[in-house]
Design a protein around this motif. Structure first.
Motif, short mmCIF file in Angstrom:
data_model
loop_
_atom_site.label_atom_id
_atom_site.label_comp_id
_atom_site.label_asym_id
_atom_site.label_seq_id
_atom_site.Cartn_x
_atom_site.Cartn_y
_atom_site.Cartn_z
N PRO A 201 0.78 -1.24 0.00
CA PRO A 201 0.00 0.00 0.00
C PRO A 201 0.81 1.29 0.00
O PRO A 201 0.23 2.37 0.04
N PHE A 202 2.13 1.20 -0.05
CA PHE A 202 2.96 2.39 0.13
C PHE A 202 3.19 3.14 -1.19
O PHE A 202 3.42 2.54 -2.23
N SER B 50 -0.85 4.33 1.48
CA SER B 50 -0.27 5.21 2.49
C SER B 50 0.95 5.90 1.89
O SER B 50 1.74 5.27 1.17
N THR B 51 1.11 7.19 2.16
CA THR B 51 2.26 7.91 1.64
C THR B 51 3.43 7.93 2.62
O THR B 51 4.38 8.69 2.45
N SER B 52 3.37 7.07 3.61
CA SER B 52 4.49 6.89 4.54
C SER B 52 4.94 5.44 4.52
O SER B 52 4.12 4.53 4.58
N CYS B 53 6.24 5.23 4.42
CA CYS B 53 6.80 3.88 4.43
C CYS B 53 7.39 3.52 5.79
O CYS B 53 8.14 2.55 5.92
N ALA B 54 7.04 4.29 6.81
CA ALA B 54 7.66 4.12 8.13
C ALA B 54 7.36 2.77 8.74
O ALA B 54 8.15 2.25 9.54
N LYS B 55 6.24 2.17 8.36
CA LYS B 55 5.83 0.90 8.99
C LYS B 55 6.03 -0.30 8.06
O LYS B 55 5.33 -1.29 8.17
N THR B 56 7.02 -0.20 7.19
CA THR B 56 7.23 -1.26 6.21
C THR B 56 7.47 -2.62 6.87
O THR B 56 6.83 -3.61 6.52
N GLU B 57 8.39 -2.69 7.82
CA GLU B 57 8.70 -3.97 8.46
C GLU B 57 7.50 -4.49 9.23
O GLU B 57 7.20 -5.70 9.20
N ASP B 58 6.80 -3.60 9.93
CA ASP B 58 5.59 -4.03 10.63
C ASP B 58 4.57 -4.60 9.65
O ASP B 58 3.88 -5.57 9.96
#
Length: 377
Positions: free
Chosen positions: A9-10, A23-31
């Protein structure tokens, strides 16, 4: 055979026409990867003994993920389901994500098909659409992938872009052909609510292309691609030979079993459609439980209408024997009764045992198909 879809979804930015969940944030990729793996474990019995023939990474922008993470998900899938006969593993990619290093890493994975979101080879159009790449980057990304040995490449184009002339659209299609890709998807621009374009259209600052212009651009595309040896096998899709059809999308159109993983992803097992929550945070928190799913049980009428809709989108068409086998002689009689008026005015043609919508009428196919649905009184 069955199909597996994995939603990534990033996105770095949201395009002005896009209404997909992302989502326009990749901060939670590993999660997110860990949540996907939990959902995969939870649904390990979904396919039963049915082999998985295709895997598709869609989005969003899957090319934002390192190829090693994509391979990690493929390996996880192999540990849970029968992928011994898998023939097509596709990843959608944005041209500006493609570097020589990225392609080297991608070539070490099991991915064997790339789908580039080009949309246009005109910088003015790309800027209007809100795309991150320019036309030159699109050309260079495709050529670089070809140089690395990727021999099954698809690209997306959009027609009906406000301000695009017929000649510009013709040049777009010709440029795609000259690049030597194996598959081209051509979509008419849809202006949806809750998008930048939707807001602009409501405010009167964006004037959509007319239906007449869209139909003319569709036929330009159809003429160029079929004259260039592409087979038009679905309303929006052209392949340079049978072997380059999108097998994954073909599974959808043929009503095969498919499993969708990730937020907003849909699954279908022949009897029910299952859809996941379209919220990244909720998905990460609850993946691996039944609490992320909604369900729709399909009635026999639902299945009939979906068959009519999907079959008439394809060159396979509606075959009398297949329709009768699925829905009985009564279903066949109902279809042929409803199709009569369309046969008389040329909106549907019959060739032996097969009913199809001719190419020049495909842009009005939705209204034709809806009139063929079975309506329960």
């Amino acid at each position: 055979m069955a199909a597996l879809y994995i939603h990534i979804p990033f996105c770095k930015t949201r395009c002005n026409y896009c209404d997909f969940y992302k989502s326009t944030s990749c901060a939670k990729t590993e999660d997110y990867i860990e949540a996907l793996e939990r959902e995969m474990e939870y649904r390990r019995g979904y396919f039963g003994d049915t082999p998985v023939d295709t895997v598709f990474f869609g989005g969003g922008t899957p090319s934002l993920l390192p190829p090693a993470l994509l391979q990690r998900l493929i390996d996880k899938a192999r540990s849970l389901w029968n992928l011994e006969e898998v023939s097509e593993i596709t990843v959608e990619a944005n041209p500006d994500d493609i570097t020589e290093h990225y392609l080297d890493e991608l070539a070490r994975t099991d991915i064997n098909r790339l789908s580039f979101g080009v949309q246009s080879f005109i910088d003015r159009d790309l800027k209007l659409l809100g795309r991150r790449h320019n036309a030159q980057q699109a050309v260079e990304a495709i050529r670089a992938a070809q140089a690395k040995g990727f021999g099954n490449i698809s690209l997306d184009l959009i027609f009906g872009i406000p301000g695009m002339s017929l000649r510009e659209w013709e040049n777009n299609v010709l440029r795609a052909v000259i690049l030597g890709v194996q598959h081209i998807s051509a979509y008419c621009l849809t202006i949806s609510d809750n998008t930048v374009f939707g807001d602009m259209a409501e405010a009167g600052t964006l004037i959509p292309a007319s239906d007449e212009i869209c139909e003319e651009q569709f036929m330009i595309c159809h003429r160029i691609l079929t004259d260039s040896g592409f087979c038009h096998y679905e309303i929006s899709n052209y392949a340079r030979g049978e072997e380059f059809r999108s097998l994954h999308n073909w599974a959808y159109w043929c009503g095969k079993t498919y499993l969708g993983l990730g937020p907003s992803a849909h699954s279908y097992d022949g009897d029910q459609r299952i859809y996941s929550v379209n919220n990244l945070e909720k998905y990460i928190d609850l993946a691996g439980t039944d609490r992320i799913y909604g369900r729709e049980i399909l009635s026999r009428i639902d299945k009939y209408n979906e068959y009519i809709m999907t079959a008439l989108r394809t060159d396979y068409g509606i075959r009398r024997d297949a329709l009768s086998e699925r829905f009985g002689f009564k279903g066949l009689l109902y279809f042929e009764y409803c199709a009569g008026k369309f046969l008389r005015n040329g909106l549907i043609v019959r060739e032996g045992n097969v009913y199809r919508i001719p190419p020049e009428k495909l842009m009005v196919s939705n209204s034709i198909i809806s009139d063929l649905f079975y309506i329960e009184e």
